[in-house]
Structure formats: structure tokens, C-alpha cells
Design a protein around this motif. Structure first.
Motif, short mmCIF file in Angstrom:
data_model
loop_
_atom_site.label_atom_id
_atom_site.label_comp_id
_atom_site.label_asym_id
_atom_site.label_seq_id
_atom_site.Cartn_x
_atom_site.Cartn_y
_atom_site.Cartn_z
N GLN A 186 0.83 -1.21 0.00
CA GLN A 186 0.00 0.00 0.00
C GLN A 186 0.85 1.26 0.00
N VAL A 187 1.99 1.11 0.62
CA VAL A 187 2.80 2.30 0.86
C VAL A 187 4.06 2.24 0.01
N ARG A 188 4.28 3.27 -0.77
CA ARG A 188 5.47 3.29 -1.62
C ARG A 188 6.20 4.62 -1.47
N SER A 189 7.49 4.56 -1.52
CA SER A 189 8.29 5.78 -1.50
C SER A 189 9.35 5.68 -2.56
N VAL A 190 9.55 6.76 -3.27
CA VAL A 190 10.51 6.73 -4.38
C VAL A 190 11.49 7.88 -4.25
N VAL A 191 12.74 7.59 -4.59
CA VAL A 191 13.72 8.67 -4.70
C VAL A 191 14.46 8.52 -6.02
N LEU A 192 14.73 9.65 -6.64
CA LEU A 192 15.63 9.63 -7.79
C LEU A 192 16.95 10.20 -7.30
N ALA A 193 18.01 9.39 -7.35
CA ALA A 193 19.31 9.84 -6.88
C ALA A 193 20.21 10.08 -8.08
N ALA A 194 20.89 11.22 -8.04
CA ALA A 194 21.83 11.52 -9.13
C ALA A 194 23.19 10.97 -8.73
N VAL A 195 23.82 10.23 -9.63
CA VAL A 195 25.15 9.67 -9.34
C VAL A 195 26.13 10.14 -10.41
N ASN A 196 27.42 10.10 -10.03
CA ASN A 196 28.38 10.55 -11.05
C ASN A 196 28.84 9.40 -11.94
N SER A 197 28.56 8.16 -11.53
CA SER A 197 29.04 7.03 -12.33
C SER A 197 28.31 5.75 -11.92
N PRO A 198 28.38 4.71 -12.75
CA PRO A 198 27.80 3.41 -12.36
C PRO A 198 28.46 2.85 -11.10
#
Ligand code: FAD
Length: 469
Positions: A219-231
């Protein structure tokens, strides 16, 4: 075309079930991307397992090749017939009933032609979750998902389609029905034959019914988009997030800045997620059955630590469902953006997760020696070690570039995958697209065993010729 066969087919199944008019057959002869085109004398749309059995029995008797077709979203040309005008395309689209949903046993039993998205919604309405989820879920059918052993965005937590299957009903090429539609969690009575249909790409028979595992509704979802400098940073982030969130980690998706640029350029209404651009982005989803505040706090805590430890450069945490969906769209629209951009050479590969960063570096070096200016679009289910390693024409080159270069580019990418002990097909299967590479890279003893199994199930080789084997 064999008129006697066609007459019998129509007589047995009825006019409404068999399409023979060339103009009406035509739309069934191409794949989703429009890359493949084949021929067929008829399209059969059975409405029951019995009708599938009748159709296969006749095709077997007359040695007519059969191409099972689900939602036609496969990316390897598996559901597209070859050029022979003798083919019969067998579509499951009319077999679309849910047979049962059990919220004690947590199972769902459905016809193979059910659209995946409809099954997910039905499970949701019953307070449960069917975790199989992919961008094509509102077109692909569960039978096609099983036949390709589909993956999607929740594999990191729930596994591939195979891990969700409890039972299968299928029709063998001779018309016999394989009655394996059980919902038992435990059954150790010899070889688990249903497994053979999973990932068989329509080469052993036609899946007509599926019993699947359900889970509590997240029922509960949380999302983050994280910026990274590399794989490499993405890999360290995965280590941290998995350690902190465990089974709540539902998706860990990666895409490069080139993919973001393409989505922003090709898809209307998309917005830059950060003021600055970065090397890549990781979309992380956590899910749980209850306590939204605790889940959000966990995500914020782990991302806070990641920022402190230098494991990501920036982060956008979803504060509402609309924001969550907007972040997901950045990832989900990549395939559509590629389609709009023109032909892309797609390589759906898997690698030992810890070696992905190294692979990305060495594969690019190797590729640049072949085509210095090609454009790379790398994204995928990083948490499962699955990359969509896609290559497109250099700026300014015409759209014919892909056709001319596909062999050399695929050979180069797959050679590198082999060096790393990876697989040339993570989740899309082999179809006709990767048949050559499959035979080149797969262990010959395993191919021999597969051919022997094929011979047992389909001695007249009527099932989906020219695919996989
Ligand atoms: C935008 C987009 C995103 C995608 N994302 C993902 C993803 O994240 N993960 C993933 O795994 N795939 C993905 N795919 C690929 C595709 O959706 C899957 O392979 C899907 O499982 C195919 O299902 P389908 O019903 O469309 O099958 P089809 O394309 O119709 O058929 C695929 C193969 O299965 C066989 N087949 C179909 N139905 C049956 C049956 N009932 N019995 C026996 N054989 C059958 C066909 O002969 C063919 O060989 C994506 C595709 C698109 C277009």
C-alpha cells in the motif's frame, strides 16, 4: 496454403475463430517495433483450451507451423511468423478470464490471454499484489510473460515471472493438454515439468492457463531519484540501500544522462529532475504494507547517509503520488523515447552485478574501436544485474545505419558480455533477433539437451519455427 487444412480448421473452430482474409491477416504479421514481418495463411483466435487443442491437433496432422501470439510486445520477434505463407498465428487474446483469486492461499489463476495490467488491478482490488510489472503491462499477456520468463521492475524483490508461477496449463503440439494448473506451494514429485514452458518462447506448446503467487498489497510506496556521477557510485548506493532497507527494496533502476536527454527531447511534458545534469540516475522504490511515515523516514535517512558518504550527488524524494509517478515516468518512457528517435540496437544483457561498472567502461572502449561515434543509451534493472545496453546511429547518420551495423555492434557487445560471464539475454528472450548469438554463446551441451527436449514435445517441429532453437 493448404485448402483442405483451412477448410477443416474453419469447420472445427468456426468462422468467428479463424481469420483467412489476407487483409485481415496482415495486421498480425509484424512485431511491436515494426522490425519483423512474416507470412501466414490464417490467424486463429480460440476462446477455450479445448479450441487451442483442436487447432494444434489439426496443425500437427497437416504439419502446419504455429506461432503463438500474446500481446505482441516482445522485443525479439518471437511472436512474428517467418516468411512462410503456411504459418498459422495463434492468438490468445480471446482467452482473457480470471478463473479465481484466493486471498488465503494468495493465488490467482487466469487464462493465458489476460492482459498483465488487468491481472495486477484485479489482485489490487482483492487487497493483494501481483508483483510482475513492466512498462508493457497494459498490452502484454500473462501467457506471453510466462513464455518469455519476463522480468520487469520488481525482480530485485520478487524475482522473475518464473518465481511467481505455481502452475501451468498448456496444450502440446499434438493437442494433448498438460494439466499442471495447481496452486500448491510444495510438490516434490519428480521433475517440475511446468518449468520447461517458462521461457520456452512458444517452441514447446501453447500456455493456456497460469496459477500465480500473490503478495500483500504494498500500500505504501516511497521513491527517490538519486543523481550519481558514475555506475560505480550506483553500485555503492545499492550496497547501502539494500543493507538498510532489505526486503522493502522493490526497485533499483539505473539510467544514464544520455537516456534522460532523450526522454526530455522526445516525450512531451517531461521535466528536468535536477537543476544540474549528472552522469547517471538511480530510481529507488521502497514499498511496505503499512506505516507510510516510517517508510518515508527510512528512505530519507538512507538517502541522507548516501549524500553524506558521497554515494550520490543529489536526490529528489517523492512527496506525493503525482511526484512518485513523475519520477517513474523518467525511467519508463525511455523505450518510447528510443522508438521516437529511430531504430536503436537493443542488447538486453545481464552481468554479475559487482562487475557492471567495469563492463560499462570496457564495453564502450571496445565499441568505439568499431564505431567511434555511435550513441549509447544504457539503462535497466541495475539491482538485478540487467542492463539494456542500447546503441544508436551517430549524430547526423541516416536511419539505415542500424540495419547496416547491427551485426558488428551485437558481436562486439556480446563478446564483451561473454568475457564477464554474463548472459546475452536477461529478460527479453531469444526470438529471432538473438538466435545466431544464442547458438554462438550458449554452451553446446545445453543446446543439445534443449534440442532433445524440443524433440520430445514437438517431434514434427511445428511450434514457432525459426525462434530460439
Ligand atoms: C515498452 C516495453 C517495455 C518492456 N519492458 C520489459 C521489461 O521490463 N521486462 C521484460 O521482461 N520484458 C519487457 N518488455 C518485453 C515484453 O513486454 C515481454 O517480453 C512480455 O513478456 C511479452 O509478452 P507478450 O504477451 O507481449 O508476448 P508476445 O510478444 O506476444 O510473445 C512473446 C513470445 O512468447 C510466445 N508466446 C506468447 N504467448 C504465448 C502463450 N500463451 N503460449 C506459448 N507461447 C506464447 C510468442 O510465441 C513469442 O515467442 C517490454 C516491451 C516493451 C514494448
Amino acid at each position: 496454403m493448404n485448402q483442405e487444412f483451412l477448410d477443416k480448421l474453419v469447420q472445427t473452430l468456426g468462422k468467428d475463430t479463424v481469420i483467412v482474409e489476407p487483409a485481415e491477416v496482415e495486421p498480425w504479421l509484424t512485431d511491436w517495433r515494426g522490425v519483423y514481418k512474416g507470412g501466414a495463411q490464417a490467424v486463429v483466435r480460440p476462446a477455450s483450451t479445448r479450441q487451442v487443442a483442436d487447432c494444434l491437433r489439426l496443425c500437427n496432422e497437416y504439419r502446419v507451423p504455429v506461432v503463438p501470439r500474446g500481446g505482441n510486445t516482445g522485443l525479439c520477434g518471437g511472436a512474428t511468423p517467418d516468411a512462410s505463407p503456411a504459418n498459422v498465428v495463434l492468438s490468445l487474446d480471446r482467452m482473457n478470464s480470471i478463473r479465481s483469486i484466493d486471498t488465503i492461499a494468495n493465488t490467482l489463476v487466469a487464462d493465458a490471454g489476460c492482459i498483465l495490467g488487468n491481472l495486477r488491478r484485479a489482485a489490487q482490488d482483492a487487497g493483494r499484489m501481483l508483483p510482475l510489472s513492466l512498462a508493457a503491462e497494459d498490452s502484454s499477456q500473462i501467457g506471453g510473460n510466462i513464455a518469455t520468463n519476463a522480468g520487469g521492475v520488481n525482480v530485485v524483490r520478487y524475482g522473475m515471472a518464473r518465481e511467481l508461477v505455481l502452475g501451468i496449463e498448456a496444450v502440446l503440439p499434438n493437442g494433448d493438454i498438460f494439466n499442471g494448473l495447481q496452486t500448491l506451494r510444495k510438490d516434490n514429485t519428480g521433475y517440475d515439468l511446468k518449468q520447461l514452458f517458462i521461457g520456452s518462447e512458444g517452441t514447446l506448446g501453447v500456455v493456456t492457463g497460469v496459477a500465480l503467487k500473490l503478495y500483500p498489497s504494498a500500500q505504501v510506496r516511497s521513491v527517490v531519484l538519486a543523481a550519481v556521477n558514475s555506475p560505480r557510485q550506483a553500485l555503492e548506493l545499492l550496497r547501502l540501500v539494500y543493507g538498510a532497507c532489505g526486503a522493502r527494496l522493490q526497485a533499483f533502476e539505473f539510467f544514464t544522462d544520455e537516456c534522460l536527454s532523450l526522454v526530455l527531447a522526445q516525450v512531451e511534458g517531461m521535466q528536468q529532475p535536477f537543476d544540474e545534469r549528472h552522469g547517471g540516475y538511480v530510481l529507488i522504490e521502497l514499498a511496505d504494507t503499512a506505516d507510510e511515515a516510517a517508510l518515508q523516514a527510512l528512505l530519507e535517512d538512507v538517502i541522507g547517509r548516501a549524500l553524506e558518504q558521497g554515494l550520490c550527488q543529489d536526490a529528489a524524494v517523492s512527496a506525493s503520488l503525482a511526484q512518485l509517478q513523475a519520477l517513474w515516468r523518467l525511467r519508463e518512457e525511455i523505450s518510447e523515447a528510443q522508438r521516437a528517435d529511430g531504430p536503436h540496437l537493443k542488447h538486453d544483457i545481464s552481468l554479475p552485478i559487482e562487475r557492471i561498472p567495469e563492463f560499462i567502461e570496457t564495453a564502450e572502449r571496445r565499441l568505439r574501436t568499431v564505431s567511434p561515434d555511435c550513441r549509447l543509451f544504457i539503462f535497466g534493472h541495475f539491482g538485478d544485474g540487467n542492463l539494456h545496453y542500447n546503441v544508436s546511429r551517430p549524430e547526423g547518420a541516416d536511419k539505415g545505419w542500424a540495419k547496416e551495423w547491427e551485426g558488428r555492434i551485437a558481436d562486439t557487445v556480446f563478446a564483451e558480455v561473454a568475457e564477464y560471464g554474463g548472459s546475452i539475454s536477461a529478460e527479453h528472450g531469444i526470438g529471432q533477433l538473438k538466435r545466431h548469438a544464442f547458438h554462438h554463446h550458449k554452451d553446446s551441451m545445453q543446446i543439445r539437451l534443449m534440442l532433445q527436449i524440443k524433440q520430445i514435445f514437438d517431434p514434427n517441429s511445428i511450434m514457432n519455427p525459426g525462434k530460439l532453437l
